[in-house]
Design a protein around this motif. Structure first.
Motif, PDB file in Angstrom:
ATOM      1  N   THR A 218      69.899  63.317  53.281  1.00 37.41           N
ATOM      2  CA  THR A 218      68.977  62.581  54.330  1.00 37.41           C
ATOM      3  C   THR A 218      67.787  62.445  52.853  1.00 37.41           C
ATOM      4  O   THR A 218      67.760  63.528  51.881  1.00 37.41           O
ATOM      5  N   THR A 219      66.543  61.795  53.807  1.00 31.94           N
ATOM      6  CA  THR A 219      65.487  61.964  52.397  1.00 31.94           C
ATOM      7  C   THR A 219      64.001  62.741  52.306  1.00 31.94           C
ATOM      8  O   THR A 219      63.307  62.058  51.815  1.00 31.94           O
ATOM      9  N   THR A 220      64.759  63.319  53.511  1.00 32.78           N
ATOM     10  CA  THR A 220      63.192  64.000  53.757  1.00 32.78           C
ATOM     11  C   THR A 220      63.297  65.407  53.743  1.00 32.78           C
ATOM     12  O   THR A 220      63.757  66.200  54.235  1.00 32.78           O
ATOM     13  N   THR A 221      62.980  66.057  52.222  1.00 37.81           N
ATOM     14  CA  THR A 221      62.705  66.815  52.138  1.00 37.81           C
ATOM     15  C   THR A 221      62.658  68.513  53.123  1.00 37.81           C
ATOM     16  O   THR A 221      63.148  69.320  53.011  1.00 37.81           O
ATOM     17  N   GLU A 222      61.814  68.453  53.781  1.00 39.07           N
ATOM     18  CA  GLU A 222      61.435  69.193  55.247  1.00 39.07           C
ATOM     19  C   GLU A 222      62.447  69.422  55.577  1.00 39.07           C
ATOM     20  O   GLU A 222      62.895  70.705  56.537  1.00 39.07           O
TER      21      GLU A 222
ATOM     22  N   VAL B  53      65.718  69.386  55.336  1.00 39.85           N
ATOM     23  CA  VAL B  53      66.732  70.350  54.476  1.00 39.85           C
ATOM     24  C   VAL B  53      67.511  71.499  54.917  1.00 39.85           C
ATOM     25  O   VAL B  53      68.405  71.821  55.188  1.00 39.85           O
TER      26      VAL B  53
ATOM     27  N   GLU C  88      69.865  64.855  48.811  1.00 40.97           N
ATOM     28  CA  GLU C  88      68.778  64.327  49.004  1.00 40.97           C
ATOM     29  C   GLU C  88      68.205  63.417  47.981  1.00 40.97           C
ATOM     30  O   GLU C  88      67.481  62.701  47.881  1.00 40.97           O
TER      31      GLU C  88
ATOM     32  N   ASP D 210      70.082  62.656  44.883  1.00 37.53           N
ATOM     33  CA  ASP D 210      71.072  62.339  43.380  1.00 37.53           C
ATOM     34  C   ASP D 210      72.095  62.431  43.164  1.00 37.53           C
ATOM     35  O   ASP D 210      72.992  62.312  44.069  1.00 37.53           O
TER      36      ASP D 210
END
Length: 365
Positions: free
Chosen positions: A218-222, A224, A237, A239
């Motif tokens: 996912t690219t959305t930290t929220e 995780v 994310e 990396d």
């Protein structure tokens, strides 16, 4: 004719608004359903906005429908009044081609392909030489108080499932279940779920219940923390170093991202003879390195919703394993606001419309 009410858009640039319309009485082999709940799928937004270039207006979305049978056409139906049932993306198909007779109606090869719950035949009459096997160019979906469908395309909702939570299983559930079954996900496999919205939520839960180790991309930290709560082994994310550590280790990569995105970063993560399967996007995907595919005989594939049999299977599986999507119930009067939040990626994770809110509006009219 049945007098019906619902919410529909008249143009790609207009909001969904209340309309009155008529449905045909249920004929032999058909059932009438009083709609209780209807999920809001990202596909609904794409279709209303005509982002696939094939929308028919008025466009009344809704293909995650749960309700109760009110009557059946004819005296020999497998459903009775009061039965809790569901309808997904299809309400008919040619029922004669090889996919249909083989139990894969979603790949119908008939003159007009399958008949969508809304927006008419998958292959319009103009594309099929001017012949419409279904006798109609448009269909109205579950953002309405009543639906009529062929009983072969109606599912039984197990008693253990909440009706409101069962609705998204009819699309989001089977769309992720079908490729897992097709590519044989089993205990001990490693499955990567790309994207973590409505489909991703169900994909993680189903893969875990099948005994797989699951990673979420996912690219959305929220999101995780949410993925971790569902039992994901890891969350990536974007990396590059994290990707490198996971090279050649996945048995299946399932992309639930609803828009065009790059494939290349994920292909090196697959084991030999394994597949990257896109289920979220119907647009052209962005680039891939064929040498990476060829060197390890990897595959890029797509999967379209699921069959009626697979839909019943995943409903029963969810009931048996206590699986349900995360839902937020809204009145239909908030559907336009919900669309905006879906477009901004702010939904956690599936809106479901309580159609009792429509009944109240009709009563006040």
């Amino acid at each position: 004719m049945i007098k019906a009410h619902g919410y529909a858009a008249k143009h790609s640039f207009s909001k969904l608004k209340p309309i009155g319309f008529e449905r045909e009485e249920p004929g032999l082999g058909e059932v009438e359903i009083a709609v209780m709940f209807c999920g809001v799928c990202h596909s609904d937004v794409h279709q209303v906005r005509n982002e696939w270039g094939n929308s028919v207006y008025p466009c009344m979305p809704g293909h995650e429908i749960v309700g109760r049978v009110t009557r059946a056409g004819g005296d020999r139906s497998k459903f009775a009044a009061g039965d809790l049932v569901g309808v997904g993306c299809m309400i008919d198909s040619c029922r004669e081609c090889a996919p249909c007779t083989g139990g894969e109606e979603q790949y119908c090869e008939g003159p007009n392909s399958w008949l969508a719950t809304y927006n008419g035949p998958m292959k319009p009459a103009a594309m099929a030489g001017g012949t419409n096997a279904y006798g109609r160019d448009n269909t109205y979906g579950g953002y309405s108080d009543v639906l009529v469908a062929r009983e072969e395309f109606v599912l039984r909702i197990p008693d253990k499932l909440s009706p409101k939570a069962a609705a998204p299983i009819l699309c989001a559930g089977v769309t992720t279940w079908s490729p897992m079954k097709r590519w044989g996900v089993k205990a001990g496999d490693r499955v990567g779920v790309i994207g973590f919205g409505g489909l991703g939520d169900m994909a993680v839960k189903l893969a875990r219940a099948l005994g797989a180790e699951v990673y979420v991309f996912t690219t959305t930290t929220e999101k995780v923390a949410d993925a971790g709560k569902l039992g994901a082994t890891g969350v990536v994310e974007g990396d590059a170093e994290a990707y490198a550590k996971l090279g050649n280790s996945f048995d299946l990569l399932l992309s639930t991202v609803p828009e065009k995105h790059k494939v290349d970063p994920f292909v090196p993560l697959l084991k030999r003879d394994r597949a990257f399967v896109a289920v979220g996007a119907l647009e052209q995907m962005s680039g891939y390195d064929n040498s990476e595919l060829a060197k390890h005989r990897k595959s890029l594939a797509g999967s379209l919703i699921g069959s009626i049999a697979e839909t019943q299977e995943v409903l029963d599986f969810c009931a048996e394993h206590g699986i349900a999507p995360e839902v937020q119930v809204i009145p239909i009067q908030e559907v336009n606001r919900a669309y905006k939040k879906i477009e901004r990626g702010e939904v956690r994770y599936r809106y479901v419309i309580d159609m009792a809110s429509l009944a109240a509006e009709v009563a006040d009219a």
